[in-house]
Design a protein around this motif. Structure first.
Motif, PDB file in Angstrom:
ATOM      1  N   THR A   1       0.823  -1.217   0.000  1.00 12.14           N
ATOM      2  CA  THR A   1       0.000   0.000   0.000  1.00 12.14           C
ATOM      3  C   THR A   1       0.863   1.275   0.000  1.00 12.14           C
ATOM      4  O   THR A   1       0.342   2.378   0.177  1.00 12.14           O
ATOM      5  CB  THR A   1      -0.941   0.034   1.234  1.00 12.14           C
ATOM      6  OG1 THR A   1      -0.140  -0.044   2.417  1.00 12.14           O
ATOM      7  CG2 THR A   1      -1.943  -1.101   1.221  1.00 12.14           C
TER       8      THR A   1
ATOM      9  N   GLU B   1       1.006  12.716   6.386  1.00 17.24           N
ATOM     10  CA  GLU B   1       0.099  12.141   7.394  1.00 17.24           C
ATOM     11  C   GLU B   1      -0.474  13.231   8.314  1.00 17.24           C
ATOM     12  O   GLU B   1      -1.650  13.186   8.699  1.00 17.24           O
ATOM     13  CB  GLU B   1       0.830  11.075   8.216  1.00 17.24           C
ATOM     14  CG  GLU B   1       1.106   9.773   7.472  1.00 17.24           C
ATOM     15  CD  GLU B   1       2.256   9.865   6.481  1.00 17.24           C
ATOM     16  OE1 GLU B   1       2.907  10.930   6.376  1.00 17.24           O
ATOM     17  OE2 GLU B   1       2.498   8.862   5.774  1.00 17.24           O
TER      18      GLU B   1
ATOM     19  N   PHE C   1      -3.309  14.746   6.586  1.00 14.33           N
ATOM     20  CA  PHE C   1      -4.467  13.828   6.544  1.00 14.33           C
ATOM     21  C   PHE C   1      -5.237  13.849   7.863  1.00 14.33           C
ATOM     22  O   PHE C   1      -6.452  13.663   7.881  1.00 14.33           O
ATOM     23  CB  PHE C   1      -4.023  12.394   6.224  1.00 14.33           C
ATOM     24  CG  PHE C   1      -3.465  12.205   4.829  1.00 14.33           C
ATOM     25  CD1 PHE C   1      -3.808  13.079   3.803  1.00 14.33           C
ATOM     26  CD2 PHE C   1      -2.608  11.144   4.537  1.00 14.33           C
ATOM     27  CE1 PHE C   1      -3.296  12.910   2.519  1.00 14.33           C
ATOM     28  CE2 PHE C   1      -2.095  10.967   3.257  1.00 14.33           C
ATOM     29  CZ  PHE C   1      -2.439  11.852   2.249  1.00 14.33           C
TER      30      PHE C   1
ATOM     31  N   GLN D   1      -7.211   1.095  -0.603  1.00 12.84           N
ATOM     32  CA  GLN D   1      -6.075   0.618   0.195  1.00 12.84           C
ATOM     33  C   GLN D   1      -6.524  -0.507   1.148  1.00 12.84           C
ATOM     34  O   GLN D   1      -5.821  -1.497   1.345  1.00 12.84           O
ATOM     35  CB  GLN D   1      -5.524   1.804   0.991  1.00 12.84           C
ATOM     36  CG  GLN D   1      -4.384   1.450   1.912  1.00 12.84           C
ATOM     37  CD  GLN D   1      -3.867   2.663   2.665  1.00 12.84           C
ATOM     38  OE1 GLN D   1      -3.629   3.716   2.088  1.00 12.84           O
ATOM     39  NE2 GLN D   1      -3.708   2.521   3.959  1.00 12.84           N
TER      40      GLN D   1
ATOM     41  N   ASN E   1      -9.102  14.346   7.858  1.00 14.94           N
ATOM     42  CA  ASN E   1      -9.986  13.341   8.471  1.00 14.94           C
ATOM     43  C   ASN E   1     -10.936  13.971   9.487  1.00 14.94           C
ATOM     44  O   ASN E   1     -12.089  13.574   9.611  1.00 14.94           O
ATOM     45  CB  ASN E   1      -9.151  12.244   9.137  1.00 14.94           C
ATOM     46  CG  ASN E   1      -9.980  11.059   9.565  1.00 14.94           C
ATOM     47  OD1 ASN E   1     -10.727  10.501   8.767  1.00 14.94           O
ATOM     48  ND2 ASN E   1      -9.875  10.673  10.819  1.00 14.94           N
TER      49      ASN E   1
ATOM     50  N   ARG F   1     -15.919  11.300   5.746  1.00 14.59           N
ATOM     51  CA  ARG F   1     -16.520  10.450   4.689  1.00 14.59           C
ATOM     52  C   ARG F   1     -15.629  10.408   3.458  1.00 14.59           C
ATOM     53  O   ARG F   1     -15.546   9.391   2.777  1.00 14.59           O
ATOM     54  CB  ARG F   1     -17.902  10.968   4.269  1.00 14.59           C
ATOM     55  CG  ARG F   1     -18.935  11.077   5.323  1.00 14.59           C
ATOM     56  CD  ARG F   1     -19.286   9.773   6.023  1.00 14.59           C
ATOM     57  NE  ARG F   1     -19.822  10.119   7.310  1.00 14.59           N
ATOM     58  CZ  ARG F   1     -19.155  10.074   8.470  1.00 14.59           C
ATOM     59  NH1 ARG F   1     -17.908   9.646   8.503  1.00 14.59           N
ATOM     60  NH2 ARG F   1     -19.702  10.434   9.593  1.00 14.59           N
ATOM     61  N   LEU F   2     -14.988  11.526   3.166  1.00 11.57           N
ATOM     62  CA  LEU F   2     -14.056  11.572   2.038  1.00 11.57           C
ATOM     63  C   LEU F   2     -12.900  10.594   2.302  1.00 11.57           C
ATOM     64  O   LEU F   2     -12.492   9.836   1.411  1.00 11.57           O
ATOM     65  CB  LEU F   2     -13.530  13.007   1.865  1.00 11.57           C
ATOM     66  CG  LEU F   2     -12.448  13.211   0.819  1.00 11.57           C
ATOM     67  CD1 LEU F   2     -13.021  13.006  -0.579  1.00 11.57           C
ATOM     68  CD2 LEU F   2     -11.830  14.612   0.914  1.00 11.57           C
ATOM     69  N   VAL F   3     -12.406  10.599   3.524  1.00  8.76           N
ATOM     70  CA  VAL F   3     -11.296   9.702   3.867  1.00  8.76           C
ATOM     71  C   VAL F   3     -11.757   8.241   3.804  1.00  8.76           C
ATOM     72  O   VAL F   3     -11.003   7.369   3.364  1.00  8.76           O
ATOM     73  CB  VAL F   3     -10.703  10.068   5.255  1.00  8.76           C
ATOM     74  CG1 VAL F   3      -9.596   9.099   5.653  1.00  8.76           C
ATOM     75  CG2 VAL F   3     -10.151  11.502   5.216  1.00  8.76           C
ATOM     76  N   ASP F   4     -13.007   7.953   4.194  1.00 10.12           N
ATOM     77  CA  ASP F   4     -13.553   6.584   4.029  1.00 10.12           C
ATOM     78  C   ASP F   4     -13.356   6.138   2.584  1.00 10.12           C
ATOM     79  O   ASP F   4     -12.908   5.021   2.310  1.00 10.12           O
ATOM     80  CB  ASP F   4     -15.073   6.550   4.298  1.00 10.12           C
ATOM     81  CG  ASP F   4     -15.428   6.723   5.766  1.00 10.12           C
ATOM     82  OD1 ASP F   4     -14.507   6.748   6.608  1.00 10.12           O
ATOM     83  OD2 ASP F   4     -16.635   6.846   6.067  1.00 10.12           O
ATOM     84  N   LYS F   5     -13.730   7.035   1.659  1.00  7.29           N
ATOM     85  CA  LYS F   5     -13.674   6.687   0.226  1.00  7.29           C
ATOM     86  C   LYS F   5     -12.227   6.522  -0.232  1.00  7.29           C
ATOM     87  O   LYS F   5     -11.895   5.583  -0.946  1.00  7.29           O
ATOM     88  CB  LYS F   5     -14.327   7.803  -0.606  1.00  7.29           C
ATOM     89  CG  LYS F   5     -15.815   7.634  -0.696  1.00  7.29           C
ATOM     90  CD  LYS F   5     -16.418   8.583  -1.716  1.00  7.29           C
ATOM     91  CE  LYS F   5     -17.919   8.681  -1.433  1.00  7.29           C
ATOM     92  NZ  LYS F   5     -18.464   9.985  -1.670  1.00  7.29           N
ATOM     93  N   VAL F   6     -11.360   7.468   0.186  1.00  4.36           N
ATOM     94  CA  VAL F   6      -9.960   7.430  -0.252  1.00  4.36           C
ATOM     95  C   VAL F   6      -9.279   6.157   0.254  1.00  4.36           C
ATOM     96  O   VAL F   6      -8.473   5.541  -0.459  1.00  4.36           O
ATOM     97  CB  VAL F   6      -9.213   8.702   0.251  1.00  4.36           C
ATOM     98  CG1 VAL F   6      -7.720   8.588   0.007  1.00  4.36           C
ATOM     99  CG2 VAL F   6      -9.779   9.944  -0.424  1.00  4.36           C
ATOM    100  N   LEU F   7      -9.625   5.741   1.477  1.00  2.00           N
ATOM    101  CA  LEU F   7      -8.952   4.573   2.062  1.00  2.00           C
ATOM    102  C   LEU F   7      -9.532   3.243   1.584  1.00  2.00           C
ATOM    103  O   LEU F   7      -8.927   2.191   1.804  1.00  2.00           O
ATOM    104  CB  LEU F   7      -9.018   4.632   3.599  1.00  2.00           C
ATOM    105  CG  LEU F   7      -8.108   5.666   4.279  1.00  2.00           C
ATOM    106  CD1 LEU F   7      -8.302   5.626   5.794  1.00  2.00           C
ATOM    107  CD2 LEU F   7      -6.639   5.417   3.944  1.00  2.00           C
TER     108      LEU F   7
END
Ligand SMILES: NC(=O)c1ccc[n+]([C@@H]2O[C@H](COP(=O)([O-])OP(=O)(O)OC[C@H]3O[C@@H](n4cnc5c(N)ncnc54)[C@H](OP(=O)(O)O)[C@@H]3O)[C@@H](O)[C@H]2O)c1
Length: 264
Positions: free
Chosen positions: A199, A230, A233, A251, A237, A242-248
């Motif tokens: 990752t 980081e 981020f 991975q 976060n 919710r955006l971070v949910d999608k980005v992660l």
């Protein structure tokens, strides 16, 4: 706070970051109580260090923490700085997580730090001097899939640090929270290292992280996030989870394969 001639309790001193930190604090003239579960490695770390005492103990229980705090007071007299660094981690799908491991992570990473602080704080308050340094993680601000117990423990540690910092605002006792990103130590087992490679996870050396910890102590920082992007981020976060949910999500699909593997 100046490190020279300070009495410092360092937990996790036999670990990858702890060993390096013990040496660098000793080089800067600190007197150390080195705490860890692993007595054999602790003794190796202490070899060649000036003014260091070894305290082998189990920080996963209230009795263990009390015994460590009592031994630290005997070894050092007054404690100027408590560094809560001991920790453990698990990388598993939560439905497969071992209940004992899950509880131990909270016991050591969160309650161990809280119990030691509770044991040593009254003496600091009496002298109106001291520093409490809690080593958390970026996972204490961005919770990661398959690290649920570890993330929960570090979120808790961050909350504890923030509450205590505010509680002690009018005193000369400062509370610091430090959040490294991944570091090349044995905490990251083979499965985690393979997942990290797959990752493209950024990793720092213990030397780099220890340099940042020393700088934070020198300048009495309140919260330090180690590593870019980081640290950015963490802010994203906070505002756009919710955006971070999608980005992660992509991975996490890769990480799941490693989380499901047997062994370490
Ligand atoms: N490495 C990373 O990627 C990373 C990233 C961010 C934050 N951190 C944090 O940095 C701290 C140090 O991590 P590290 O990378 O140096 O890990 P490490 O090499 O595994 O060192 C952790 C030390 O804590 C000790 N410990 C665990 N449970 C204990 C207990 N019940 N009582 C006493 N000591 C105990 C371990 O002893 P045993 O080995 O005998 O269990 C080990 O010596 C941890 O709090 C970790 O969460 C690490």
């Amino acid at each position: 706070m100046k490190i020279r001639n300070k009495n410092i309790v360092l937990t996790g001193a036999a670990g990858g970051i702890g060993r390096e930190l013990a040496h660098r604090l000793s080089d800067r003239g600190a007197r150390l109580a080195l705490v860890d579960a692993n007595e054999k490695v602790l003794n190796e770390v202490a070899k060649g260090l000036k003014h260091s005492k070894v305290i082998a103990g189990d920080l996963s229980t209230a009795e263990g923490c009390q015994a460590v705090a009592d031994a630290a007071k005997v070894a050092l007299g007054e404690v100027d700085i408590l560094i809560n660094l001991a920790g453990l981690m698990s990388f598993r799908c939560f439905e497969d997580e071992d209940i004992d491991t899950m509880e131990r992570i909270i016991q050591v990473n969160l309650l161990g730090a809280m119990r030691l602080t509770r044991n040593l704080l009254p003496d600091m308050l009496e002298r109106d001097a001291g520093r409490i340094i809690n080593v958390g993680s970026v996972f204490g601000s961005i919770a990661f899939a398959y690290f649920a117990a570890y993330s929960a423990s570090k979120f808790g540690l961050r909350g504890f640090s923030e509450a205590l910092r505010r509680e002690l605002y009018d005193t000369n006792i400062k509370v610091m929270y430090l959040a490294p990103r991944a570091v090349k130590t044995a905490l990251n087992t083979g499965r985690i290292m393979r997942m990290g490679e797959a990752t493209k996870m950024n990793m720092d050396t213990p030397e780099h992280v220890v340099g940042k910890i020393l700088k934070a102590i020198d300048s009495d920082s309140k919260e330090v996030y180690i590593g870019f992007p980081e640290s950015l981020f963490v802010q994203i976060n906070l505002r756009f989870p919710r955006l971070v949910d999608k980005v992660l999500a992509a991975q996490n699909r890769i990480a799941k394969k490693f989380a499901k593997e047997d062994g370490n």
